[in-house]
Design an enzyme around this catalytic site. Structure first.
Site, PDB file in Angstrom:
ATOM      1  N   SER A 204       0.851  -0.985   0.905  1.00 18.53           N
ATOM      2  CA  SER A 204      -0.194  -0.024  -0.132  1.00 18.53           C
ATOM      3  C   SER A 204       0.846   1.248   0.076  1.00 18.53           C
ATOM      4  CB  SER A 204      -0.477  -0.140   0.717  1.00 18.53           C
ATOM      5  OG  SER A 204      -0.079  -0.240   2.199  1.00 18.53           O
TER       6      SER A 204
ATOM      7  N   LEU B 114       1.511   3.252  -2.497  1.00 17.88           N
ATOM      8  CA  LEU B 114       2.584   3.537  -3.578  1.00 17.88           C
ATOM      9  C   LEU B 114       2.187   4.664  -4.165  1.00 17.88           C
ATOM     10  CD1 LEU B 114       2.166   0.331  -5.042  1.00 17.88           C
ATOM     11  CD2 LEU B 114       4.463   1.247  -3.669  1.00 17.88           C
TER      12      LEU B 114
ATOM     13  N   GLY C  15      -3.720   7.459  -5.620  1.00 25.47           N
ATOM     14  CA  GLY C  15      -4.332   8.630  -5.718  1.00 25.47           C
ATOM     15  C   GLY C  15      -3.291   9.594  -6.275  1.00 25.47           C
TER      16      GLY C  15
ATOM     17  N   GLU D  30     -11.438  -7.934   0.849  1.00 25.98           N
ATOM     18  CA  GLU D  30     -12.582  -7.117   0.645  1.00 25.98           C
ATOM     19  C   GLU D  30     -12.659  -6.135  -0.464  1.00 25.98           C
ATOM     20  OE1 GLU D  30     -11.880  -4.751   4.408  1.00 25.98           O
ATOM     21  OE2 GLU D  30     -10.126  -3.731   3.437  1.00 25.98           O
TER      22      GLU D  30
ATOM     23  N   LYS E 275       9.904  -9.077  -9.650  1.00 24.88           N
ATOM     24  CA  LYS E 275       8.903 -10.359  -8.549  1.00 24.88           C
ATOM     25  C   LYS E 275       7.909 -10.061  -8.274  1.00 24.88           C
ATOM     26  CE  LYS E 275      10.467 -14.565  -9.076  1.00 24.88           C
ATOM     27  NZ  LYS E 275      10.465 -15.021 -10.378  1.00 24.88           N
ATOM     28  N   PRO E 276       7.471  -9.280  -7.304  1.00 27.44           N
ATOM     29  CA  PRO E 276       6.604  -8.649  -6.878  1.00 27.44           C
ATOM     30  C   PRO E 276       5.635  -8.253  -7.969  1.00 27.44           C
ATOM     31  CG  PRO E 276       8.712  -7.745  -5.543  1.00 27.44           C
ATOM     32  CD  PRO E 276       8.829  -8.199  -6.828  1.00 27.44           C
ATOM     33  N   THR E 277       6.185  -7.369  -8.397  1.00 27.16           N
ATOM     34  CA  THR E 277       5.704  -7.316  -9.568  1.00 27.16           C
ATOM     35  C   THR E 277       4.873  -8.131 -10.438  1.00 27.16           C
ATOM     36  OG1 THR E 277       6.469  -5.397  -9.835  1.00 27.16           O
ATOM     37  CG2 THR E 277       5.612  -5.621 -11.780  1.00 27.16           C
TER      38      THR E 277
ATOM     39  N   CYS F 275     -10.259  26.666  12.237  1.00 30.92           N
ATOM     40  CA  CYS F 275     -12.003  25.846  12.326  1.00 30.92           C
ATOM     41  C   CYS F 275     -11.469  26.052  13.999  1.00 30.92           C
ATOM     42  CB  CYS F 275     -11.699  24.530  11.456  1.00 30.92           C
ATOM     43  SG  CYS F 275     -13.079  24.008  12.789  1.00 30.92           S
TER      44      CYS F 275
ATOM     45  N   GLU G 111     -16.669  22.252  24.025  1.00 29.22           N
ATOM     46  CA  GLU G 111     -16.368  21.100  23.589  1.00 29.22           C
ATOM     47  C   GLU G 111     -15.496  20.334  24.734  1.00 29.22           C
ATOM     48  OE1 GLU G 111     -14.311  21.048  19.876  1.00 29.22           O
ATOM     49  OE2 GLU G 111     -13.914  18.919  20.101  1.00 29.22           O
TER      50      GLU G 111
ATOM     51  N   HIS H 123     -12.675  25.756   6.434  1.00 23.49           N
ATOM     52  CA  HIS H 123     -11.827  25.352   6.248  1.00 23.49           C
ATOM     53  C   HIS H 123     -11.041  25.675   5.363  1.00 23.49           C
ATOM     54  CE1 HIS H 123     -11.188  22.689   9.642  1.00 23.49           C
ATOM     55  NE2 HIS H 123     -12.330  22.063   9.267  1.00 23.49           N
TER      56      HIS H 123
ATOM     57  N   GLU I 106      -8.254  25.336   3.417  1.00 20.80           N
ATOM     58  CA  GLU I 106      -6.823  24.570   2.788  1.00 20.80           C
ATOM     59  C   GLU I 106      -7.909  23.756   1.441  1.00 20.80           C
ATOM     60  OE1 GLU I 106      -8.157  24.339   5.658  1.00 20.80           O
ATOM     61  OE2 GLU I 106      -7.706  22.069   6.481  1.00 20.80           O
TER      62      GLU I 106
HETATM   63  N1  GLN Z   1     -13.890  20.235  17.016  1.00 14.43           N
HETATM   64  C1  GLN Z   1     -14.152  21.742  17.217  1.00 14.43           C
HETATM   65  C2  GLN Z   1     -15.601  21.575  16.234  1.00 14.43           C
HETATM   66  O1  GLN Z   1     -16.365  20.332  16.385  1.00 14.43           O
HETATM   67  C3  GLN Z   1     -13.472  22.017  15.304  1.00 14.43           C
HETATM   68  C4  GLN Z   1     -13.530  20.825  14.251  1.00 14.43           C
HETATM   69  C5  GLN Z   1     -12.171  21.570  12.912  1.00 14.43           C
HETATM   70  O2  GLN Z   1     -10.832  22.319  13.483  1.00 14.43           O
HETATM   71  N2  GLN Z   1     -13.017  20.889  12.375  1.00 14.43           N
HETATM   72  O3  GLN Z   1     -15.930  22.540  16.770  1.00 14.43           O
END
Ligand code: GLN
Length: 537
Positions: free
Chosen positions: A12, A14, A17, A149, A189-191, A381, A405, A507, A509
């Site tokens: 795995s 490799l 993706g 699986e 060989k593995p290939t 976040c 939290e 987020h 990102e």
């Molecule tokens: N744990 C926080 C929440 O649920 C922040 C979640 C996160 O950073 N993705 O609001």
């Protein structure tokens, strides 16, 4: 419609993706419309409830689907807009089949892996093909050939390929050619064995992508070609990239993989124009400037846990012609030995998302250090919630401020659950998820960076800024510069009188690409660089 299936053998990790994504880049640059989907053989419905230690980052799509991190590569390498149709797990397949069975849809038949499970898998390929209107659908099968699986997925694609005909389906097998030190040579060989395993299932790969640490010389390619029954030019060398994963499309182009794919699938297109991609690589390899960014997390030993964050930081670097050294900092270490020893000298501090109490105090110390020492800070976040708690404790003097939290009984719940979330007991897919609109305040730093007042960003969280404290915060100079369009939920916060202190409840990102760096990351790296060189931003 053409279909490419990517399987993996031997081991795995490799990078199937990445291979699928990089092939997508090349095909798009030949003028084709591409979509990429991933099949994950595990039984979880989605990775949303899995620990980052098990699975790495959970990548969130516009429609709120919580998906495998490979979908992040697909979006970063291509212009594909992905939806929940692009990630299928065995859990989802069985859930659908069992629901159908309970509804009597199988008309009294015995429900079996073949044809009911395999048909359901094929339906998903079909659905995506229809919805995406792509010229090429690339499907990556997770796991390694030979896994129990994974079998229904391989059977399903075998049948599917037969159905659509030879010119329309192509099997790419990613394999490993290890270098054995004692023998001083690469071993095939593995290939051979993993290709034999595929053939046992009825799949004959058309292209073999060979991951290797050393160059694959002519004799070795000939041997693999002969023993694995693929033409010589279909043995593709994929050496470990030297500097960056973004080199991969160029490497594959040098191996003429896209030519081969297009010839085999009878796709008539001009060669891929990769000039802009080459410029990205140039900036990555030989940047004009350099900066060190500290990422404060609790899974830092695990590269995959903050994948999109690291990538977006690098994109921010590309936008500024700035090489970024990412310093991975353990929040608990900051708690133990203090911020000065861990954070001094960094160009910027980033606190990414996260769940659970461990490491929280270290992250709060990092946010305080960034605020007080005027080091650029970007909070994502949880990183925004941390900045809020820190401000409450140290500026508003609410010493016990906390998110509910981490302490449900805190006297100052500056971050808390919305009423709707309090009723939720199921864990899977119940957070605030997916792309939502956000209104940015006129004159804010955030709106300047985005160059817009209305943005859409992806969410994955339960807790929110508590509006009971809004006025108190704002009076003390804490600017809430982004809100949901109804004005009810805080989305972006920033501190004036600071070179760069911005945090978002969403987020960002997940929407950054090497050729379209995200404005917040671009601004953050610009500020970090300016700060180190005492330049005005
Ligand atoms: N744990 C926080 C929440 O649920 C922040 C979640 C996160 O950073 N993705 O609001």
């Amino acid at each position: 419609m053409k279909y490419i299936f990517v399987t993996g053998g031997v081991v795995s990790s490799l990078g199937k993706g990445l291979l699928a994504a990089a092939l997508g880049t090349l095909l798009e640059n030949r003028g084709l419309k591409v979509t990429i989907q991933k099949f994950d053989p595990y039984l979880n419905v989605d990775p949303g409830t899995m620990s980052p230690y098990q699975h790495g980052e959970v990548y969130v799509l516009d429609d709120g689907a919580e998906t495998d991190l490979d979908l992040g590569h697909y979006e970063r390498f291509t212009n594909c807009k992905l939806s929940r149709l692009n990630n299928l797990t065995s859990g989802q397949v069985y859930q659908t089949v069992l629901n159908n069975e309970r509804e009597g849809k199988y008309l009294g038949k015995t429900v079996q892996v073949i044809p009911h499970v395999t048909d359901e898998i094929q339906n998903r390929i079909q659905q995506l093909a229809e919805k995406s209107k792509a010229d090429v659908v690339i499907t990556e099968i997770g796991g390694t050939t030979g896994d129990i699986e994974g079998l229904p997925f391989l059977e399903a694609i075998r049948e599917f390929a037969l159905e659509v005909g030879y010119d329309n389906a192509l099997f790419v097998h990613v394999t490993y050619v290890p270098f054995i030190k004692a023998a001083g040579e690469l071993k095939t060989k593995p290939t051979q064995q993993s290709v034999a395993k595929l053939r046992e299932i009825g799949i004959t790969p058309h292209i073999l992508v060979c991951r290797c640490e050393k160059p694959l010389e002519v004799e070795l390619r000939q041997k693999i070609s002969l023993f694995c029954n693929v033409p010589y030019e279909a043995v593709i060398e994929e050496k470990d990239v030297e500097h960056s994963i973004y080199e991969l499309p160029l490497m594959l182009q040098r191996e003429r993989m896209d030519d081969l794919v297009c010839r085999r699938l009878r796709l008539e297109t001009p060669p891929a124009n990769m000039a802009h991609w080459q410029e990205i690589i140039r900036k990555l390899i030989a940047p004009q400037h350099r900066v060190r960014i500290g990422v404060v997390g609790k899974y830092i030993e695990l590269n995959d846990a903050y994948k999109s964050v690291y990538e977006a930081v690098i994109h921010g670097g590309i936008a500024n012609d700035c090489g970024v050294e990412i310093v991975k900092l353990d929040a608990e270490e900051i708690e133990r030995i203090g911020p000065e020893k861990t954070l001094a000298g960094l160009g910027g501090i980033l606190v990414p998302g996260g769940f659970g109490e461990r490491g929280i105090e270290g992250k709060i110390l990092a946010a305080q250090y960034a605020r007080e020492k005027k080091i650029p800070y970007l909070g994502l976040c949880l990183g925004m919630q941390i900045a809020t708690i820190e401000f409450a404790r140290n500026v508003l003097k609410l010493a016990k401020a906390q998110s509910t939290e981490f302490d449900p009984n805190t006297p100052h719940p500056v971050i808390a659950l919305q009423e709707e979330q309090k009723k939720v007991s199921k864990k899977g897919g119940t957070m605030r998820l997916g792309s939502q609109a956000c209104q940015l305040t006129v004159g804010s730093k955030a709106s300047q960076l985005y160059g817009s007042f209305c943005i859409h960003e992806r969410h994955r969280h339960r807790y929110e800024f508590n509006n009971a404290y809004r006025e108190q915060f704002e009076k003390a100079g804490f600017v809430i510069s982004g809100n949901t369009p109804d004005g009810k939920l805080a989305e972006v916060i920033e501190l004036p009188n600071h070179p760069f202190f911005i945090a978002s409840q969403f987020h960002p990102e997940f929407q950054s690409k090497p050729n379209q760096p995200h404005p917040l990351f671009k601004g953050f790296i610009a500020a970090a660089h300016a700060q180190l060189h005492h330049k005005p931003i």
